[in-house]
Motif scaffolding. Structure first.
Motif, PDB file in Angstrom:
ATOM      1  N   ASN A   7      68.064  57.234  77.478  1.00 55.46           N
ATOM      2  CA  ASN A   7      65.980  56.388  78.239  1.00 55.46           C
ATOM      3  C   ASN A   7      65.893  57.153  79.597  1.00 55.46           C
ATOM      4  OD1 ASN A   7      67.323  54.177  75.952  1.00 55.46           O
ATOM      5  ND2 ASN A   7      68.154  53.145  77.879  1.00 55.46           N
ATOM      6  N   ARG A   8      66.549  58.102  79.532  1.00 57.87           N
ATOM      7  CA  ARG A   8      66.171  58.556  81.090  1.00 57.87           C
ATOM      8  C   ARG A   8      65.300  59.938  80.199  1.00 57.87           C
ATOM      9  NH1 ARG A   8      70.502  57.995  84.188  1.00 57.87           N
ATOM     10  NH2 ARG A   8      71.308  59.751  83.163  1.00 57.87           N
ATOM     11  N   ARG A   9      66.439  60.424  79.346  1.00 57.39           N
ATOM     12  CA  ARG A   9      65.752  61.872  78.509  1.00 57.39           C
ATOM     13  C   ARG A   9      64.378  61.466  77.628  1.00 57.39           C
ATOM     14  NH1 ARG A   9      69.301  64.550  74.860  1.00 57.39           N
ATOM     15  NH2 ARG A   9      67.732  66.430  74.956  1.00 57.39           N
ATOM     16  N   ILE A  10      64.535  59.961  77.442  1.00 56.72           N
ATOM     17  CA  ILE A  10      63.042  59.660  75.916  1.00 56.72           C
ATOM     18  C   ILE A  10      62.597  59.409  76.801  1.00 56.72           C
ATOM     19  CG2 ILE A  10      62.438  57.913  74.820  1.00 56.72           C
ATOM     20  CD1 ILE A  10      64.610  57.942  74.077  1.00 56.72           C
ATOM     21  N   ILE A  11      62.092  58.846  78.159  1.00 52.01           N
ATOM     22  CA  ILE A  11      60.598  58.875  79.267  1.00 52.01           C
ATOM     23  C   ILE A  11      60.156  60.169  79.700  1.00 52.01           C
ATOM     24  CG2 ILE A  11      60.622  57.424  81.758  1.00 52.01           C
ATOM     25  CD1 ILE A  11      62.515  55.559  80.653  1.00 52.01           C
ATOM     26  N   ARG A  12      61.617  61.117  80.068  1.00 54.74           N
ATOM     27  CA  ARG A  12      60.880  61.573  80.685  1.00 54.74           C
ATOM     28  C   ARG A  12      59.858  62.798  79.620  1.00 54.74           C
ATOM     29  NH1 ARG A  12      59.835  65.659  84.700  1.00 54.74           N
ATOM     30  NH2 ARG A  12      59.844  67.624  83.873  1.00 54.74           N
ATOM     31  N   ARG A  13      60.655  62.743  78.323  1.00 58.44           N
ATOM     32  CA  ARG A  13      60.159  63.430  77.492  1.00 58.44           C
ATOM     33  C   ARG A  13      58.697  62.853  77.122  1.00 58.44           C
ATOM     34  NH1 ARG A  13      62.816  64.860  72.210  1.00 58.44           N
ATOM     35  NH2 ARG A  13      63.693  66.531  73.370  1.00 58.44           N
ATOM     36  N   GLU A  14      58.187  61.699  77.512  1.00 62.95           N
ATOM     37  CA  GLU A  14      57.043  60.309  77.242  1.00 62.95           C
ATOM     38  C   GLU A  14      56.074  60.703  78.411  1.00 62.95           C
ATOM     39  OE1 GLU A  14      55.609  59.232  74.612  1.00 62.95           O
ATOM     40  OE2 GLU A  14      57.979  59.803  73.045  1.00 62.95           O
ATOM     41  N   THR A  15      56.232  60.436  79.605  1.00 65.48           N
ATOM     42  CA  THR A  15      55.676  60.811  80.783  1.00 65.48           C
ATOM     43  C   THR A  15      54.967  62.204  80.926  1.00 65.48           C
ATOM     44  OG1 THR A  15      57.849  60.753  82.189  1.00 65.48           O
ATOM     45  CG2 THR A  15      56.755  59.007  81.514  1.00 65.48           C
ATOM     46  N   HIS A  16      56.475  63.796  80.603  1.00 70.68           N
ATOM     47  CA  HIS A  16      55.413  64.746  80.515  1.00 70.68           C
ATOM     48  C   HIS A  16      54.768  65.145  80.140  1.00 70.68           C
ATOM     49  CE1 HIS A  16      57.853  63.466  84.308  1.00 70.68           C
ATOM     50  NE2 HIS A  16      57.257  64.750  84.525  1.00 70.68           N
ATOM     51  N   GLY A  99      49.435  60.244  80.849  1.00 74.59           N
ATOM     52  CA  GLY A  99      48.618  58.986  81.590  1.00 74.59           C
ATOM     53  C   GLY A  99      49.876  57.801  80.748  1.00 74.59           C
ATOM     54  N   ARG A 100      50.751  58.017  81.410  1.00 77.57           N
ATOM     55  CA  ARG A 100      51.590  56.701  81.013  1.00 77.57           C
ATOM     56  C   ARG A 100      53.392  56.547  82.154  1.00 77.57           C
ATOM     57  NH1 ARG A 100      53.111  60.369  75.288  1.00 77.57           N
ATOM     58  NH2 ARG A 100      51.155  59.454  74.410  1.00 77.57           N
ATOM     59  N   ARG A 101      53.332  55.976  82.630  1.00 75.77           N
ATOM     60  CA  ARG A 101      54.312  54.614  83.349  1.00 75.77           C
ATOM     61  C   ARG A 101      55.756  54.463  82.512  1.00 75.77           C
ATOM     62  NH1 ARG A 101      51.716  55.404  87.893  1.00 75.77           N
ATOM     63  NH2 ARG A 101      49.343  55.935  87.565  1.00 75.77           N
ATOM     64  N   PRO A 102      57.222  54.723  83.130  1.00 79.55           N
ATOM     65  CA  PRO A 102      58.076  53.853  82.094  1.00 79.55           C
ATOM     66  C   PRO A 102      58.050  52.350  83.080  1.00 79.55           C
ATOM     67  CG  PRO A 102      58.816  55.443  83.874  1.00 79.55           C
ATOM     68  CD  PRO A 102      57.556  56.215  84.001  1.00 79.55           C
ATOM     69  N   MET A 103      58.729  51.574  82.428  1.00 85.55           N
ATOM     70  CA  MET A 103      58.632  50.218  83.125  1.00 85.55           C
ATOM     71  C   MET A 103      60.300  50.174  83.196  1.00 85.55           C
ATOM     72  SD  MET A 103      56.535  48.589  80.247  1.00 85.55           S
ATOM     73  CE  MET A 103      56.269  46.731  80.762  1.00 85.55           C
ATOM     74  N   ALA A 104      60.626  49.061  84.233  1.00 90.73           N
ATOM     75  CA  ALA A 104      62.092  48.623  84.412  1.00 90.73           C
ATOM     76  C   ALA A 104      62.522  47.640  83.022  1.00 90.73           C
ATOM     77  CB  ALA A 104      62.138  48.169  85.237  1.00 90.73           C
ATOM     78  N   SER A 105      63.558  48.429  82.321  1.00 92.84           N
ATOM     79  CA  SER A 105      64.334  48.441  81.519  1.00 92.84           C
ATOM     80  C   SER A 105      65.817  48.650  81.279  1.00 92.84           C
ATOM     81  CB  SER A 105      63.474  48.481  80.509  1.00 92.84           C
ATOM     82  OG  SER A 105      64.549  47.166  79.594  1.00 92.84           O
ATOM     83  N   GLU A 106      67.173  47.866  81.204  1.00 93.54           N
ATOM     84  CA  GLU A 106      68.530  47.972  81.322  1.00 93.54           C
ATOM     85  C   GLU A 106      68.390  47.952  80.069  1.00 93.54           C
ATOM     86  OE1 GLU A 106      69.883  48.612  83.687  1.00 93.54           O
ATOM     87  OE2 GLU A 106      68.554  47.699  84.618  1.00 93.54           O
ATOM     88  N   ARG A 107      67.697  47.848  78.731  1.00 87.75           N
ATOM     89  CA  ARG A 107      68.149  47.735  77.434  1.00 87.75           C
ATOM     90  C   ARG A 107      67.766  49.018  76.786  1.00 87.75           C
ATOM     91  NH1 ARG A 107      68.165  42.416  73.745  1.00 87.75           N
ATOM     92  NH2 ARG A 107      66.304  43.077  74.325  1.00 87.75           N
TER      93      ARG A 107
END
Length: 193
Positions: A7-16, A99-107
């Motif tokens: 999830n961290r890798r996906i979020i990093r890829r989508e926000t940068h 122009g994107r931000r991660p949302m809090a989610s455990e799953r």
């Protein structure tokens, strides 16, 4: 690989954003310059005519450059090269932000676009103030959301109610990084509704 790491890798890829394009352009320009200098050197060693200038001509040009060009021109050229170098270094060190931000989610990895955040905040403030859609505009920057409200002429709005509505909407989005909303009510109102 565990789910949190994925999830961290996906979020990093989508926000940068990637720096691959800038790297490729820089590499192609440097490669072209090196190939040209190499070709000129080989032609000079073989005793053939240069394509543009032989290494000896380039060395003479560099040696005579301070005499041929005004000092201000040399300083300006040096400053331009330093600025390009600093820009490339800065681009290499800092990650490009989308122009994107991660949302809090455990799953799962959840990412929301800044325009969607701005639209949600505008809608919530608009409903709280009972205004038309064109009377509320929101801009999301790195750390804050600026909400500009143009009230209907003759009607006063409570800034605390609007700020509370914007804060509640930001909290409902469950963003990982805090986003602080700022509401500005225009002094000139809109005619009718």
């Amino acid at each position: 690989m565990n789910q949190a790491r994925t999830n961290r890798r996906i979020i990093r890829r989508e926000t940068h954003s990637s720096r691959a394009g800038l790297s490729a352009v820089t590499a192609v320009l440097l490669l072209a310059a090196c190939l040209w200098l190499g070709t000129e050197s080989i032609l000079s060693l073989l005793g053939r005519l240069p394509l543009v200038a032989s290494p000896q001509q380039l060395a003479a040009l560099a040696r005579d450059l301070p005499k041929a060009v005004l000092p201000a021109g040399l300083v300006a050229t040096g400053a331009a090269f330093a600025a390009v170098g600093a820009a490339l270094l800065l681009a290499a060190v800092t990650g490009g932000q989308r122009g994107r931000r991660p949302m809090a989610s455990e799953r799962s990895a959840l990412v929301v676009d800044d325009e969607a955040i701005a639209a949600a905040i505008s809608r919530r403030v608009r409903l709280a103030a009972n205004l038309a859609p064109e009377q509320v505009a929101t801009t999301v920057t790195r750390n804050r959301a600026l909400v500009r409200v143009r009230p209907t002429s003759g009607i006063t709005l409570d800034p605390n109610v609007l700020a509370s509505a914007a804060t509640d909407e930001v909290a409902a989005l469950r963003l990982r990084k805090a986003l602080s909303p700022h509401v500005r009510i225009a002094t000139e109102g809109a005619v009718g509704r």
